[in-house]
Design a protein around this motif. Sequence first.
Motif, mmCIF file in Angstrom:
data_model
loop_
_atom_site.group_PDB
_atom_site.id
_atom_site.type_symbol
_atom_site.label_atom_id
_atom_site.label_comp_id
_atom_site.label_asym_id
_atom_site.label_seq_id
_atom_site.Cartn_x
_atom_site.Cartn_y
_atom_site.Cartn_z
ATOM 1 N N THR A 202 -4.812 1.940 -8.660
ATOM 2 C CA THR A 202 -4.835 3.297 -8.127
ATOM 3 C C THR A 202 -6.257 3.672 -7.748
ATOM 4 O O THR A 202 -7.167 3.615 -8.576
ATOM 5 C CB THR A 202 -4.294 4.314 -9.149
ATOM 6 O OG1 THR A 202 -2.946 3.959 -9.495
ATOM 7 C CG2 THR A 202 -4.297 5.726 -8.566
ATOM 8 N N LEU B 236 0.850 -1.190 0.000
ATOM 9 C CA LEU B 236 0.000 0.000 0.000
ATOM 10 C C LEU B 236 0.885 1.240 0.000
ATOM 11 O O LEU B 236 1.776 1.376 0.842
ATOM 12 C CB LEU B 236 -0.891 0.008 1.245
ATOM 13 C CG LEU B 236 -1.835 1.210 1.394
ATOM 14 C CD1 LEU B 236 -3.031 1.054 0.456
ATOM 15 C CD2 LEU B 236 -2.316 1.345 2.832
ATOM 16 N N THR B 237 0.628 2.141 -0.946
ATOM 17 C CA THR B 237 1.393 3.382 -1.049
ATOM 18 C C THR B 237 0.437 4.568 -0.989
ATOM 19 O O THR B 237 -0.539 4.607 -1.743
ATOM 20 C CB THR B 237 2.192 3.435 -2.360
ATOM 21 O OG1 THR B 237 3.079 2.314 -2.418
ATOM 22 C CG2 THR B 237 3.006 4.723 -2.447
ATOM 23 N N VAL B 238 0.711 5.517 -0.078
ATOM 24 C CA VAL B 238 -0.099 6.735 0.039
ATOM 25 C C VAL B 238 0.856 7.922 -0.119
ATOM 26 O O VAL B 238 1.524 8.323 0.839
ATOM 27 C CB VAL B 238 -0.829 6.811 1.389
ATOM 28 C CG1 VAL B 238 -1.769 8.011 1.414
ATOM 29 C CG2 VAL B 238 -1.599 5.530 1.667
ATOM 30 N N ILE C 36 -4.068 9.188 8.494
ATOM 31 C CA ILE C 36 -5.009 9.066 7.373
ATOM 32 C C ILE C 36 -6.128 10.110 7.467
ATOM 33 O O ILE C 36 -6.831 10.347 6.482
ATOM 34 C CB ILE C 36 -5.600 7.649 7.245
ATOM 35 C CG1 ILE C 36 -6.444 7.272 8.463
ATOM 36 C CG2 ILE C 36 -4.523 6.629 6.983
ATOM 37 C CD1 ILE C 36 -7.260 5.992 8.247
ATOM 38 N N THR D 23 -4.493 10.210 -4.012
ATOM 39 C CA THR D 23 -4.407 8.863 -4.562
ATOM 40 C C THR D 23 -3.832 7.882 -3.545
ATOM 41 O O THR D 23 -3.023 8.249 -2.689
ATOM 42 C CB THR D 23 -3.541 8.826 -5.832
ATOM 43 O OG1 THR D 23 -2.227 9.303 -5.530
ATOM 44 C CG2 THR D 23 -4.168 9.685 -6.924
ATOM 45 N N VAL D 24 -4.281 6.640 -3.673
ATOM 46 C CA VAL D 24 -3.777 5.525 -2.870
ATOM 47 C C VAL D 24 -3.523 4.378 -3.837
ATOM 48 O O VAL D 24 -4.404 4.017 -4.617
ATOM 49 C CB VAL D 24 -4.798 5.093 -1.797
ATOM 50 C CG1 VAL D 24 -4.264 3.905 -1.002
ATOM 51 C CG2 VAL D 24 -5.135 6.248 -0.867
ATOM 52 N N LEU E 207 -5.935 12.780 4.742
ATOM 53 C CA LEU E 207 -6.267 12.523 3.338
ATOM 54 C C LEU E 207 -7.471 13.357 2.919
ATOM 55 O O LEU E 207 -8.418 13.543 3.684
ATOM 56 C CB LEU E 207 -6.550 11.042 3.128
ATOM 57 C CG LEU E 207 -5.338 10.118 3.284
ATOM 58 C CD1 LEU E 207 -5.760 8.657 3.168
ATOM 59 C CD2 LEU E 207 -4.275 10.444 2.240
#
Length: 271
Positions: free
Chosen positions: A205, A129-131, A186, A194-195, A189
């Motif tokens: 995405t 998981l990339t934030v 979080i 995008t996540v 956000l």
Amino acid sequence: MRLHVVHHGIRRRRALRRRALWAGGEVLVTVGILMLLLVAHQLWWTNRQARQGAEHKVEALERQWEGGLGDPGGSGDDPGDGSDPDPAPGDGGDSGTSVPSASPEPPGERSAAADRPSTPRRSQAYAILTVPRLGLRVPVAEGIGKADVLDKGYVGHYPGTQQPGQAGNFALAGHRNTHGEPFRYINRLRPKDTVEVETRTATYTYTVDRTLPQTSARDAGVIQPIPRSTVHPGRGYTDPGSYLTLTTCTPEYTSRYRLVVWAELAEVRPR
């Protein structure tokens, strides 16, 4: 001239009181030091250990995918010593609430789910998981058990919810404080952030759409295939889609309520 006479019994009592006060002070100081060490362990050491472990797992997954090695459904972390309970939104624990599967896709329609891996086994790390807004990059593992997933600094996938890119709801939980605290921020956000979720076969995405700042720890509606709060019926969705749900505890340093962030699938890039 009068002499002040102090009896031996009085002196002994005073000495005993002084020793008792001194011993009590030593006990309080010792307890205070132990409490500080415990706090340091919880707030610093567990974060350090978990973050290092999570970083190493991300690197291991990337090497595995680049080399075309491994079976995503049959290898990974230790399986643990039991099965995950039916989940409720949070960072561990159970509720006895099952999560129904999403409706099958209409015939003739191809989706990203066609290339999805088989169901990972319990506690297996199988995605990343990339934030970008949070500078976050952590492994995603199957299940929301504390000892074998969340306390390692991983993000946990709610069993019974969908997998990345599938129609329905790909729902995740993570610690907000201690043990790597991947979901601590979080709440920062915003819509259109995008996540990304990377697997062996594709990168998915999602675009952040809305947030539920606080709901009950038992609000299982937020991780249903069409996510909608049962506590706050006006919050959530009414139409089918491909959703991502992030859940964590709130307020910070408590586990009384849950914070929820929802996103919708925007793009799929095969590897």
